[in-house]
Scaffold this motif. Sequence first.
Motif, PDB file in Angstrom:
ATOM      1  N   GLN A  90     -19.237  -3.577   7.375  1.00 59.23           N
ATOM      2  CA  GLN A  90     -19.501  -5.010   7.449  1.00 59.23           C
ATOM      3  C   GLN A  90     -18.860  -5.726   6.266  1.00 59.23           C
ATOM      4  O   GLN A  90     -18.402  -6.849   6.387  1.00 59.23           O
ATOM      5  CB  GLN A  90     -21.007  -5.275   7.487  1.00 59.23           C
ATOM      6  CG  GLN A  90     -21.590  -4.991   8.853  1.00 59.23           C
ATOM      7  CD  GLN A  90     -23.007  -5.487   8.983  1.00 59.23           C
ATOM      8  OE1 GLN A  90     -23.649  -5.878   8.019  1.00 59.23           O
ATOM      9  NE2 GLN A  90     -23.494  -5.469  10.205  1.00 59.23           N
ATOM     10  N   ARG A  91     -18.814  -5.059   5.106  1.00 57.05           N
ATOM     11  CA  ARG A  91     -18.162  -5.654   3.940  1.00 57.05           C
ATOM     12  C   ARG A  91     -16.671  -5.820   4.204  1.00 57.05           C
ATOM     13  O   ARG A  91     -16.071  -6.834   3.874  1.00 57.05           O
ATOM     14  CB  ARG A  91     -18.395  -4.772   2.714  1.00 57.05           C
ATOM     15  CG  ARG A  91     -17.827  -5.353   1.452  1.00 57.05           C
ATOM     16  CD  ARG A  91     -18.352  -4.609   0.239  1.00 57.05           C
ATOM     17  NE  ARG A  91     -17.628  -5.059  -0.914  1.00 57.05           N
ATOM     18  CZ  ARG A  91     -16.723  -4.351  -1.550  1.00 57.05           C
ATOM     19  NH1 ARG A  91     -16.427  -3.138  -1.149  1.00 57.05           N
ATOM     20  NH2 ARG A  91     -16.090  -4.835  -2.598  1.00 57.05           N
ATOM     21  N   ILE A  92     -16.065  -4.813   4.839  1.00 59.10           N
ATOM     22  CA  ILE A  92     -14.644  -4.898   5.175  1.00 59.10           C
ATOM     23  C   ILE A  92     -14.438  -6.003   6.205  1.00 59.10           C
ATOM     24  O   ILE A  92     -13.519  -6.804   6.088  1.00 59.10           O
ATOM     25  CB  ILE A  92     -14.128  -3.560   5.738  1.00 59.10           C
ATOM     26  CG1 ILE A  92     -14.198  -2.477   4.663  1.00 59.10           C
ATOM     27  CG2 ILE A  92     -12.688  -3.696   6.224  1.00 59.10           C
ATOM     28  CD1 ILE A  92     -13.987  -1.076   5.198  1.00 59.10           C
ATOM     29  N   ALA A  93     -15.298  -6.050   7.229  1.00 58.30           N
ATOM     30  CA  ALA A  93     -15.163  -7.065   8.278  1.00 58.30           C
ATOM     31  C   ALA A  93     -15.290  -8.472   7.708  1.00 58.30           C
ATOM     32  O   ALA A  93     -14.595  -9.387   8.128  1.00 58.30           O
ATOM     33  CB  ALA A  93     -16.203  -6.835   9.369  1.00 58.30           C
ATOM     34  N   LEU A  98      -9.514  -7.330   1.582  1.00 53.30           N
ATOM     35  CA  LEU A  98      -9.744  -6.314   0.546  1.00 53.30           C
ATOM     36  C   LEU A  98      -8.648  -5.253   0.550  1.00 53.30           C
ATOM     37  O   LEU A  98      -8.246  -4.774  -0.499  1.00 53.30           O
ATOM     38  CB  LEU A  98     -11.090  -5.610   0.759  1.00 53.30           C
ATOM     39  CG  LEU A  98     -12.348  -6.376   0.415  1.00 53.30           C
ATOM     40  CD1 LEU A  98     -13.580  -5.581   0.854  1.00 53.30           C
ATOM     41  CD2 LEU A  98     -12.408  -6.657  -1.068  1.00 53.30           C
ATOM     42  N   PHE A  99      -8.173  -4.860   1.729  1.00 56.10           N
ATOM     43  CA  PHE A  99      -7.175  -3.802   1.820  1.00 56.10           C
ATOM     44  C   PHE A  99      -5.750  -4.329   1.891  1.00 56.10           C
ATOM     45  O   PHE A  99      -4.811  -3.552   1.878  1.00 56.10           O
ATOM     46  CB  PHE A  99      -7.476  -2.878   3.000  1.00 56.10           C
ATOM     47  CG  PHE A  99      -8.651  -1.999   2.719  1.00 56.10           C
ATOM     48  CD1 PHE A  99      -8.492  -0.802   2.056  1.00 56.10           C
ATOM     49  CD2 PHE A  99      -9.921  -2.402   3.072  1.00 56.10           C
ATOM     50  CE1 PHE A  99      -9.578  -0.001   1.770  1.00 56.10           C
ATOM     51  CE2 PHE A  99     -11.020  -1.602   2.794  1.00 56.10           C
ATOM     52  CZ  PHE A  99     -10.843  -0.402   2.134  1.00 56.10           C
ATOM     53  N   ASP A 100      -5.577  -5.629   1.972  1.00 62.78           N
ATOM     54  CA  ASP A 100      -4.240  -6.225   1.946  1.00 62.78           C
ATOM     55  C   ASP A 100      -3.910  -6.556   0.497  1.00 62.78           C
ATOM     56  O   ASP A 100      -3.944  -7.715   0.074  1.00 62.78           O
ATOM     57  CB  ASP A 100      -4.201  -7.479   2.834  1.00 62.78           C
ATOM     58  CG  ASP A 100      -2.806  -8.077   2.942  1.00 62.78           C
ATOM     59  OD1 ASP A 100      -1.828  -7.377   2.628  1.00 62.78           O
ATOM     60  OD2 ASP A 100      -2.717  -9.251   3.343  1.00 62.78           O
ATOM     61  N   GLU A 101      -3.602  -5.519  -0.262  1.00 60.80           N
ATOM     62  CA  GLU A 101      -3.442  -5.665  -1.709  1.00 60.80           C
ATOM     63  C   GLU A 101      -2.347  -6.645  -2.105  1.00 60.80           C
ATOM     64  O   GLU A 101      -2.495  -7.386  -3.069  1.00 60.80           O
ATOM     65  CB  GLU A 101      -3.168  -4.293  -2.341  1.00 60.80           C
ATOM     66  CG  GLU A 101      -4.350  -3.358  -2.214  1.00 60.80           C
ATOM     67  CD  GLU A 101      -4.007  -1.946  -2.654  1.00 60.80           C
ATOM     68  OE1 GLU A 101      -2.861  -1.686  -3.068  1.00 60.80           O
ATOM     69  OE2 GLU A 101      -4.910  -1.093  -2.574  1.00 60.80           O
ATOM     70  N   ASP A 102      -1.238  -6.642  -1.376  1.00 59.70           N
ATOM     71  CA  ASP A 102      -0.136  -7.533  -1.741  1.00 59.70           C
ATOM     72  C   ASP A 102      -0.268  -8.929  -1.127  1.00 59.70           C
ATOM     73  O   ASP A 102       0.584  -9.782  -1.314  1.00 59.70           O
ATOM     74  CB  ASP A 102       1.216  -6.914  -1.392  1.00 59.70           C
ATOM     75  CG  ASP A 102       1.297  -6.466   0.059  1.00 59.70           C
ATOM     76  OD1 ASP A 102       0.417  -6.843   0.868  1.00 59.70           O
ATOM     77  OD2 ASP A 102       2.252  -5.736   0.384  1.00 59.70           O
ATOM     78  N   GLU A 111      -1.504   0.811   2.451  1.00 61.68           N
ATOM     79  CA  GLU A 111      -2.813   0.141   2.551  1.00 61.68           C
ATOM     80  C   GLU A 111      -3.626   0.724   3.711  1.00 61.68           C
ATOM     81  O   GLU A 111      -4.844   0.844   3.624  1.00 61.68           O
ATOM     82  CB  GLU A 111      -2.610  -1.362   2.750  1.00 61.68           C
ATOM     83  CG  GLU A 111      -1.987  -2.046   1.544  1.00 61.68           C
ATOM     84  CD  GLU A 111      -1.445  -3.440   1.832  1.00 61.68           C
ATOM     85  OE1 GLU A 111      -1.277  -4.204   0.867  1.00 61.68           O
ATOM     86  OE2 GLU A 111      -1.180  -3.768   3.007  1.00 61.68           O
ATOM     87  N   ALA A 112      -2.928   1.129   4.785  1.00 64.49           N
ATOM     88  CA  ALA A 112      -3.594   1.708   5.951  1.00 64.49           C
ATOM     89  C   ALA A 112      -4.229   3.057   5.612  1.00 64.49           C
ATOM     90  O   ALA A 112      -5.255   3.426   6.194  1.00 64.49           O
ATOM     91  CB  ALA A 112      -2.613   1.863   7.112  1.00 64.49           C
ATOM     92  N   MET A 113      -3.641   3.807   4.682  1.00 60.45           N
ATOM     93  CA  MET A 113      -4.222   5.099   4.298  1.00 60.45           C
ATOM     94  C   MET A 113      -5.605   4.899   3.688  1.00 60.45           C
ATOM     95  O   MET A 113      -6.556   5.601   4.036  1.00 60.45           O
ATOM     96  CB  MET A 113      -3.307   5.836   3.325  1.00 60.45           C
ATOM     97  CG  MET A 113      -2.061   6.383   4.001  1.00 60.45           C
ATOM     98  SD  MET A 113      -0.993   7.229   2.858  1.00 60.45           S
ATOM     99  CE  MET A 113      -1.894   8.755   2.678  1.00 60.45           C
ATOM    100  N   ALA A 114      -5.720   3.921   2.793  1.00 54.97           N
ATOM    101  CA  ALA A 114      -7.018   3.642   2.171  1.00 54.97           C
ATOM    102  C   ALA A 114      -8.012   3.128   3.210  1.00 54.97           C
ATOM    103  O   ALA A 114      -9.171   3.565   3.258  1.00 54.97           O
ATOM    104  CB  ALA A 114      -6.856   2.628   1.040  1.00 54.97           C
ATOM    105  N   LEU A 115      -7.567   2.210   4.052  1.00 54.83           N
ATOM    106  CA  LEU A 115      -8.439   1.660   5.099  1.00 54.83           C
ATOM    107  C   LEU A 115      -8.858   2.765   6.067  1.00 54.83           C
ATOM    108  O   LEU A 115     -10.029   2.864   6.439  1.00 54.83           O
ATOM    109  CB  LEU A 115      -7.718   0.535   5.843  1.00 54.83           C
ATOM    110  CG  LEU A 115      -8.484  -0.151   6.965  1.00 54.83           C
ATOM    111  CD1 LEU A 115      -9.779  -0.756   6.463  1.00 54.83           C
ATOM    112  CD2 LEU A 115      -7.615  -1.216   7.625  1.00 54.83           C
ATOM    113  N   GLY A 116      -7.929   3.613   6.464  1.00 57.64           N
ATOM    114  CA  GLY A 116      -8.222   4.713   7.378  1.00 57.64           C
ATOM    115  C   GLY A 116      -9.239   5.685   6.807  1.00 57.64           C
ATOM    116  O   GLY A 116     -10.110   6.185   7.521  1.00 57.64           O
ATOM    117  N   PHE A 117      -9.139   5.941   5.505  1.00 63.33           N
ATOM    118  CA  PHE A 117     -10.087   6.851   4.860  1.00 63.33           C
ATOM    119  C   PHE A 117     -11.497   6.280   4.928  1.00 63.33           C
ATOM    120  O   PHE A 117     -12.451   6.978   5.254  1.00 63.33           O
ATOM    121  CB  PHE A 117      -9.668   7.108   3.407  1.00 63.33           C
ATOM    122  CG  PHE A 117     -10.538   8.111   2.720  1.00 63.33           C
ATOM    123  CD1 PHE A 117     -10.424   9.457   3.009  1.00 63.33           C
ATOM    124  CD2 PHE A 117     -11.487   7.703   1.797  1.00 63.33           C
ATOM    125  CE1 PHE A 117     -11.236  10.394   2.391  1.00 63.33           C
ATOM    126  CE2 PHE A 117     -12.312   8.623   1.164  1.00 63.33           C
ATOM    127  CZ  PHE A 117     -12.183   9.975   1.459  1.00 63.33           C
TER     128      PHE A 117
END
Length: 190
Positions: A90-93, A98-102, A111-117
């Motif tokens: 829910q925090r990500i949603a 948060l995961f779009d660092e640039d 960025e997808a690797m971190a999100l996928g984990f």
Amino acid sequence: MHWVTIILIGIAANLDNLGIGLAYGVKQVKIPILSNAVIAIMSMIITYVAVTAGSTVVEYISPHTANLLGSLLLCVIGIWTLMSKNFSNQRIAGNPELFDEDKNLVISTREAMALGFILSANCLAGGIAIGANGISALWTVISIGVFSFITVGVGSRCGSLLSKTFIGKHSTAISGWLLIMIGIFEIFAK
């Protein structure tokens, strides 16, 4: 083979991914096909490790006991999902950036690797339960990967449309109830 269970696990483990994909779609953050594939592969890797760990348990206890424990674990995970409302997802949603660092409104493969984990956390406990039930690791991993790819892709493409639907609003609760039903089904399936 437990085809119904394998398909339902793939769906249940990835309904939160649909919600995350919707959040990214609403915020106009794109998840390219390659990045979506990376997220799916991360889920598959975590699931494989978990299923393997769960099947190791069967070597030390009877198959009936392992099946019962695995099924009960699925029910517990479902109840936990319902009770916790999956706070990390829910925090990500709520903050997909948060995961779009640039901050370029595109989720890169890195960025997808971190999100996928993070998204594969749902697969960890469920994978252990599936492994303990003696259900095929290969087909479970494929199911998780396919449904991860589909739910993230559909969610990010449909964004604001699906976020207003019943599934978009209640993806965590649906996931929890599905896990409970799968657990109950597996208790009586053998």
